[in-house]
Design an enzyme around this catalytic site. Structure first.
Site, PDB file in Angstrom:
ATOM      1  N   HIS A   1       0.847  -1.204   0.000  1.00 36.87           N
ATOM      2  CA  HIS A   1       0.000   0.000   0.000  1.00 36.87           C
ATOM      3  C   HIS A   1       0.873   1.242   0.000  1.00 36.87           C
ATOM      4  CE1 HIS A   1      -2.695   3.025   2.218  1.00 36.87           C
ATOM      5  NE2 HIS A   1      -3.176   2.915   0.990  1.00 36.87           N
ATOM      6  N   SER A   2       0.595   2.163  -0.901  1.00 39.70           N
ATOM      7  CA  SER A   2       1.135   3.513  -0.884  1.00 39.70           C
ATOM      8  C   SER A   2       2.667   3.505  -0.839  1.00 39.70           C
ATOM      9  CB  SER A   2       0.528   4.282   0.294  1.00 39.70           C
ATOM     10  OG  SER A   2       0.785   5.662   0.205  1.00 39.70           O
ATOM     11  N   ALA A   3       3.246   4.110   0.233  1.00 42.99           N
ATOM     12  CA  ALA A   3       4.703   4.172   0.341  1.00 42.99           C
ATOM     13  C   ALA A   3       5.326   2.803   0.571  1.00 42.99           C
ATOM     14  CB  ALA A   3       5.115   5.131   1.459  1.00 42.99           C
TER      15      ALA A   3
ATOM     16  N   GLY B   1       4.631   0.553  -1.591  1.00 43.08           N
ATOM     17  CA  GLY B   1       4.752   0.078  -2.967  1.00 43.08           C
ATOM     18  C   GLY B   1       6.189  -0.110  -3.413  1.00 43.08           C
TER      19      GLY B   1
ATOM     20  N   HIS C   1      -7.816   6.986  -0.268  1.00 44.59           N
ATOM     21  CA  HIS C   1      -6.522   6.311  -0.311  1.00 44.59           C
ATOM     22  C   HIS C   1      -6.430   5.166   0.692  1.00 44.59           C
ATOM     23  CE1 HIS C   1      -2.321   5.825  -1.169  1.00 44.59           C
ATOM     24  NE2 HIS C   1      -1.937   6.167   0.039  1.00 44.59           N
TER      25      HIS C   1
END
Length: 375
Positions: A211-213, A215, A347
């Site tokens: 997820h997100s950072a 990734g 998000h």
């Protein structure tokens, strides 16, 4: 000021028991640290850069591949363990479908402690004023990005009627779980890669869900252990390609630390770039490689899906990550939740009201690629 518990679900054992979805039997549950390095400090030798992994193996282990979940930003593994309003998390959804699950706290987050002497300078604690409008109430500030007005899935609470984000106890729970991040993004990516690679060496082939950072950690781990990754489910991965973010720049397209390109790229300057125009209105132009594009051979041997919510700020640029991966030879799909009938998500979709439906969609995607048995 102490935040009142108004709106939070009860925690009494009898209430939790009554609200349960039924028994969830575990065959094994525990934790282990990975990616441990030694650092000589003035007072002695210390540990740095470790990831903490908590594992859950269901009694009914019916799926062939474990799932490694890697959190985003300044969050921690408990982002997958439940929602702030007390519902089961993606951890439970995957366990009930028969997957073993490994929750990874990236270095400096959650159960993987942060100390500047080991990990270097840290960012300031995240404030309500910055994260609240992005995660909980983007619809209150529709001028920030076009998709913000579509947001509707943050859990409702007594604090939702006014515009005081600090009065929302669910948001307070989310903010309480967040912490600082390393200011050296490239080092953070390398540390997460080391821990994830060590984990795969210990457990064998697995599916990565990021997820997100988190990734970039998935891309880096796969680059280090390409034969041990069965798929990557990248939920709104950090981007777009080559973007500058707090702590550094995605100099290698997807990451701030080096990836394996073919032909080889010795430095980021070797990767020529060009702007690819936005494919439709309300989306943004993104950088990709200039032709002929270098391949990413270690990200090309398994399916990848990039998952994008309808009302997230990443709805405008996630296509750039998809384009970059496809250009580099990856087997990548773009799954927009709105195209599958899931509307209004932001998000932090794993924390929102329809989080169980999003998890079911991801599980069905795995089954459709032959990586899991159907429900």
């Amino acid at each position: 000021m102490t935040v009142p518990p108004s709106g939070l679900p009860p925690l009494r054992p009898a209430d939790l028991h009554a609200a349960s979805d039924g028994p969830l039997a575990l065959a094994a549950h525990g934790f282990r640290f990975f990616g441990i390095q030694h650092l000589s400090a003035p007072h002695g030798t210390v540990v740095r850069g470790q990831s903490c992994v908590t594992y859950y193996v269901p009694q009914a282990l019916t799926q062939p591949w474990p799932v490694v979940m890697i959190h985003g930003g300044g969050g921690q593994a408990l982002d997958f363990m439940g929602t702030a309003d007390g519902r089961p998390g993606w951890l439970h959804a995957f366990l009930r479908r028969g997957h073993a699950v490994y929750l990874m706290d990236r270095p400096g987050h959650g159960r993987a402690p942060y100390h500047p002497d080991c990990l270097g300078p840290m960012t300031a604690p995240p404030p309500f004023e910055a994260l609240g409008p992005l995660f909980a109430r983007p619809e209150w500030q529709p001028e920030r990005y076009p998709q913000a007005r579509l947001h509707s899935q943050w859990p409702e609470t007594e604090g939702s009627a006014g515009r005081d984000l600090t009065a929302d106890p669910f948001l307070a729970q989310f903010m309480a779980s967040g912490g600082p991040m390393m200011t050296d993004m490239a080092q953070a990516h390398l540390d997460a890669q080391r821990g994830g690679a060590d984990l795969l060496d210990a457990i064998g082939p697995a599916i990565l869900l990021t997820h997100s950072a988190g990734g970039p950690a998935g891309w880096m781990i796969a680059d280090a252990r390409p034969d041990m990754v069965k798929a990557i489910v990248a939920v709104e991965p950090q981007g777009p390609p080559f973007a500058e973010r707090p702590g550094g720049t995605l100099d290698w397209g997807l990451t701030a630390a080096p990836l394996t390109f073919d032909p080889p790229a010795a430095t980021p300057a070797d990767i020529a770039r060009e702007v690819r125009p936005a494919p439709s209105a309300d989306l943004v132009d993104c950088l990709v490689q200039a032709a002929p594009a270098r391949r990413l051979p270690n990200l090309s041997g398994f399916p990848i899906v990039v998952v994008t919510a309808e009302a997230s700020w990443m709805a405008a640029d996630n296509h750039g990550i998809v384009d970059f991966l496809a250009q580099a030879g990856a087997q990548v799909e773009h799954l927009r939740l709105a195209d599958r009938g899931l509307h209004g998500n932001g998000h932090a979709m794993m924390l929102e009201r329809n989080s169980a439906s999003v998890a079911a969609l991801l599980l069905d995607w795995l089954a459709g690629r032959g990586l899991a048995r159907p429900a």
